[in-house]
Design an enzyme around this catalytic site. Structure first.
Site, mmCIF file in Angstrom:
data_model
loop_
_atom_site.group_PDB
_atom_site.id
_atom_site.type_symbol
_atom_site.label_atom_id
_atom_site.label_comp_id
_atom_site.label_asym_id
_atom_site.label_seq_id
_atom_site.Cartn_x
_atom_site.Cartn_y
_atom_site.Cartn_z
ATOM 1 N N ARG A 1 0.802 -1.234 0.000
ATOM 2 C CA ARG A 1 0.000 0.000 0.000
ATOM 3 C C ARG A 1 0.823 1.265 0.000
ATOM 4 O O ARG A 1 0.334 2.322 -0.397
ATOM 5 C CB ARG A 1 -0.897 -0.009 1.228
ATOM 6 C CG ARG A 1 -1.728 -1.246 1.283
ATOM 7 C CD ARG A 1 -2.328 -1.423 2.649
ATOM 8 N NE ARG A 1 -3.338 -0.415 2.913
ATOM 9 C CZ ARG A 1 -3.853 -0.230 4.108
ATOM 10 N NH1 ARG A 1 -3.435 -0.923 5.136
ATOM 11 N NH2 ARG A 1 -4.789 0.671 4.292
ATOM 12 N N GLN B 1 -1.637 3.031 -4.924
ATOM 13 C CA GLN B 1 -2.650 3.735 -4.127
ATOM 14 C C GLN B 1 -4.028 3.749 -4.765
ATOM 15 O O GLN B 1 -5.032 3.645 -4.071
ATOM 16 C CB GLN B 1 -2.155 5.135 -3.790
ATOM 17 C CG GLN B 1 -1.036 5.005 -2.772
ATOM 18 C CD GLN B 1 -0.489 6.314 -2.282
ATOM 19 O OE1 GLN B 1 -1.080 7.354 -2.466
ATOM 20 N NE2 GLN B 1 0.657 6.247 -1.652
ATOM 21 N N ASP C 1 -5.835 0.535 -3.912
ATOM 22 C CA ASP C 1 -5.802 0.146 -2.500
ATOM 23 C C ASP C 1 -7.202 -0.058 -1.919
ATOM 24 O O ASP C 1 -7.788 0.833 -1.298
ATOM 25 C CB ASP C 1 -5.017 1.197 -1.707
ATOM 26 C CG ASP C 1 -4.795 0.786 -0.264
ATOM 27 O OD1 ASP C 1 -5.306 -0.276 0.137
ATOM 28 O OD2 ASP C 1 -4.131 1.540 0.461
ATOM 29 N N SER D 1 -7.543 0.497 1.927
ATOM 30 C CA SER D 1 -7.779 1.871 2.377
ATOM 31 C C SER D 1 -9.189 2.337 2.051
ATOM 32 O O SER D 1 -9.840 2.973 2.882
ATOM 33 C CB SER D 1 -6.768 2.828 1.743
ATOM 34 O OG SER D 1 -5.499 2.637 2.323
ATOM 35 N N TYR E 1 2.756 -0.610 8.909
ATOM 36 C CA TYR E 1 1.934 -1.132 9.999
ATOM 37 C C TYR E 1 2.695 -1.045 11.321
ATOM 38 O O TYR E 1 3.917 -1.158 11.365
ATOM 39 C CB TYR E 1 1.559 -2.598 9.745
ATOM 40 C CG TYR E 1 0.662 -2.782 8.546
ATOM 41 C CD1 TYR E 1 -0.665 -2.371 8.588
ATOM 42 C CD2 TYR E 1 1.132 -3.357 7.381
ATOM 43 C CE1 TYR E 1 -1.496 -2.519 7.490
ATOM 44 C CE2 TYR E 1 0.307 -3.513 6.267
ATOM 45 C CZ TYR E 1 -0.999 -3.096 6.329
ATOM 46 O OH TYR E 1 -1.816 -3.242 5.248
HETATM 47 P P1 NAD Z 1 -4.367 -0.946 10.655
HETATM 48 O O1 NAD Z 1 -5.785 -1.141 10.277
HETATM 49 O O2 NAD Z 1 -3.414 -2.078 10.511
HETATM 50 O O3 NAD Z 1 -4.266 -0.392 12.158
HETATM 51 C C1 NAD Z 1 -4.941 0.795 12.530
HETATM 52 C C2 NAD Z 1 -4.037 1.654 13.384
HETATM 53 O O4 NAD Z 1 -3.892 1.034 14.645
HETATM 54 C C3 NAD Z 1 -2.637 1.898 12.846
HETATM 55 O O5 NAD Z 1 -2.434 3.294 12.734
HETATM 56 C C4 NAD Z 1 -1.726 1.288 13.898
HETATM 57 O O6 NAD Z 1 -0.547 2.041 14.093
HETATM 58 C C5 NAD Z 1 -2.607 1.321 15.117
HETATM 59 N N1 NAD Z 1 -2.226 0.350 16.137
HETATM 60 C C6 NAD Z 1 -1.804 -0.923 15.984
HETATM 61 N N2 NAD Z 1 -1.554 -1.484 17.179
HETATM 62 C C7 NAD Z 1 -1.828 -0.535 18.110
HETATM 63 C C8 NAD Z 1 -1.766 -0.502 19.532
HETATM 64 N N3 NAD Z 1 -1.363 -1.551 20.243
HETATM 65 N N4 NAD Z 1 -2.140 0.639 20.151
HETATM 66 C C9 NAD Z 1 -2.544 1.711 19.433
HETATM 67 N N5 NAD Z 1 -2.614 1.743 18.110
HETATM 68 C C10 NAD Z 1 -2.259 0.635 17.450
HETATM 69 O O7 NAD Z 1 -3.757 0.316 9.902
HETATM 70 P P2 NAD Z 1 -4.078 0.867 8.458
HETATM 71 O O8 NAD Z 1 -5.152 1.858 8.535
HETATM 72 O O9 NAD Z 1 -4.237 -0.279 7.543
HETATM 73 O O10 NAD Z 1 -2.747 1.636 8.152
HETATM 74 C C11 NAD Z 1 -1.502 1.037 8.449
HETATM 75 C C12 NAD Z 1 -0.402 1.956 8.094
HETATM 76 O O11 NAD Z 1 -0.252 1.995 6.694
HETATM 77 C C13 NAD Z 1 -0.562 3.378 8.558
HETATM 78 O O12 NAD Z 1 0.712 3.819 8.921
HETATM 79 C C14 NAD Z 1 -1.017 4.085 7.328
HETATM 80 O O13 NAD Z 1 -0.707 5.451 7.331
HETATM 81 C C15 NAD Z 1 -0.242 3.327 6.293
HETATM 82 N N6 NAD Z 1 -0.852 3.417 5.006
HETATM 83 C C16 NAD Z 1 -0.133 4.048 4.039
HETATM 84 C C17 NAD Z 1 -0.694 4.172 2.784
HETATM 85 C C18 NAD Z 1 0.075 4.866 1.741
HETATM 86 O O14 NAD Z 1 1.224 5.168 1.912
HETATM 87 N N7 NAD Z 1 -0.550 5.140 0.645
HETATM 88 C C19 NAD Z 1 -1.928 3.651 2.494
HETATM 89 C C20 NAD Z 1 -2.617 2.988 3.502
HETATM 90 C C21 NAD Z 1 -2.050 2.876 4.755
#
Ligand code: NAD
Length: 378
Positions: free
Chosen positions: A124, A130, A133, A136, A230
């Protein structure tokens, strides 16, 4: 050269109202020279009837016809075993196939020369991925919906209200986990007028949370982003410290939304039974991570609303995007169309193993052995 036939299957999982292609996407794919086939009534849960698909240029047929004719089969979730068993050599299956959770269930496909592309493996953070994705786009819908669900269950206003009948203070909302779903929940709760705070173990989340106008909560536990952005799994000591520190904060809030999922793993417990017991009657907790492997909230059950003896409503979110099937399907279909555009080149399916996206999402031994060159029509 035969035209590539792209087909959308009807979803068969209970409560799954989404569909992998909506008519708008069909028009675009047809204009790109693809033939599109849709299983009859596949769009019903998203309020698209067969006539709309036909008007957009698709053919509509039974599942048997779809399975017989399709070169590329599109699904939202992993099709049931009976459908998987009928896929044949050369066909490509694309969807949220849960390869991370159960790769074994997909292994027979690779053995038969079916190429399965599991979108939950999408890289992702790769800029080119993107537009594809689906994680997302669907997480964003889940985050939005979680606030609507919470507001519906909460017995007071979210915004401050000044009326002749008195003044209502704004609801206080805490979002635990500020990834895609969490940030969308924060934005939505703000738009409803609540006083919102966000929390995450990734320090980078602070700026994203505060830029949405929410406060950022901190604990002594931080974890930089691990693989693919992640969060890493916390140690037992870190988890215990986090639970203790969060307990102090959580009881101050009317509504808590938890979003910390661990792809393919066990979600961390952020709200313990003791913390729930300390919350005020009438509080609402929505657990987006509730699933077969547990959740972020002790006692939450997917698709269920439980009221604790202390009067706290605990909602196990379940499949929130399916509750907004029209919007969720439209976004999913756009993501899928972007992927199709990258793997169908000059009228031929090209699964190039040196392509970072293909290499990441192609499941099973075929990823190494059978993808060189092109896949023609079956
Ligand atoms: P996810 O659904 O895996 O988790 C949701 C959130 O929970 C995350 O921000 C994670 O840091 C947090 N988390 C996990 N364990 C935790 C804990 N013990 N206590 C508190 N918080 C906790 O996450 P997601 O929405 O799929 O996104 C994962 C990462 O990927 C993020 O950093 C996001 O910014 C990144 N991302 C980047 C892109 C991109 O670059 N285009 C796209 C999608 C996601």
């Amino acid at each position: 050269m035969a035209t590539v036939v792209v087909a959308a299957l009807a979803e068969r999982a209970k409560g799954e109202n989404r569909v992998a292609l909506v008519p708008e996407a069909v028009s675009r794919l047809v204009s790109q020279g693809l033939e599109v086939l849709v299983e009859s009534a596949a769009g019903a849960g998203a309020f698209h009837d067969d006539d709309e698909y036909v008007a957009a240029g698709a053919k509509v047929g039974t599942v048997a016809k779809v399975l017989a004719k399709a070169d590329v089969l599109l699904a939202v979730r992993r099709p049931e075993p009976g459908v998987l068993a009928k896929l044949r050599t050369g066909q490509v299956l694309i969807g949220l196939l849960d390869a991370q959770v159960d790769a074994d269930g997909l292994a027979p496909l690779a053995d038969r020369g079916v190429r399965a592309l599991s979108l939950d493996l999408l890289p992702r953070t790769l800029p080119r991925a993107q537009t594809m994705d689906v994680l997302s786009s669907q997480a964003s819908i889940a985050g939005y919906r979680s606030v609507i669900v919470a507001a519906e269950a909460f017995g007071r206003y979210f915004p401050m209200m000044i009326t002749a009948a008195g003044t209502a203070r704004p609801a206080t909302v805490l979002v635990l986990g500020a990834g895609v779903a969490g940030l969308q929940a924060i934005g939505t709760a703000r738009r409803l007028g609540a006083q919102v705070s966000g929390y995450d173990v990734r320090p980078a989340a602070r700026e994203e949370v505060t830029s949405l106008g929410a406060a950022f909560l901190t604990t002594s536990v931080t974890a930089g982003a691990g693989d693919g952005g992640y969060a890493r799994t916390l140690t037992a000591e870190e988890t215990a410290a986090q639970q203790t520190e969060l307990a102090e904060q959580i009881r101050r809030f009317d509504v808590v939304i938890t979003t910390a999922q661990v792809p393919g793993g066990v979600p961390p417990v952020l709200v313990t039974a003791e913390t729930l017991a300390s919350m005020a009657p009438g509080s609402v907790v929505v657990d987006l991570a509730a699933g077969p492997n547990g959740g972020n909230v002790v006692g939450s059950v997917p698709e269920q609303r439980i009221v604790t003896p202390g009067g706290v409503t605990v909602i196990g979110a379940g499949n929130l995007p399916a509750q907004m099937a029209a919007g969720a399907s439209a976004a999913y279909a756009r993501n899928i169309s972007a992927l199709l555009t990258s793997i169908i080149v000059d009228g031929e399916i090209k699964l190039d193993p040196s392509d970072e996206v293909v290499a990441a999402i192609l499941v099973g031994p075929a990823a190494d052995a059978e993808t060189e060159g092109t896949v023609g029509d079956a």
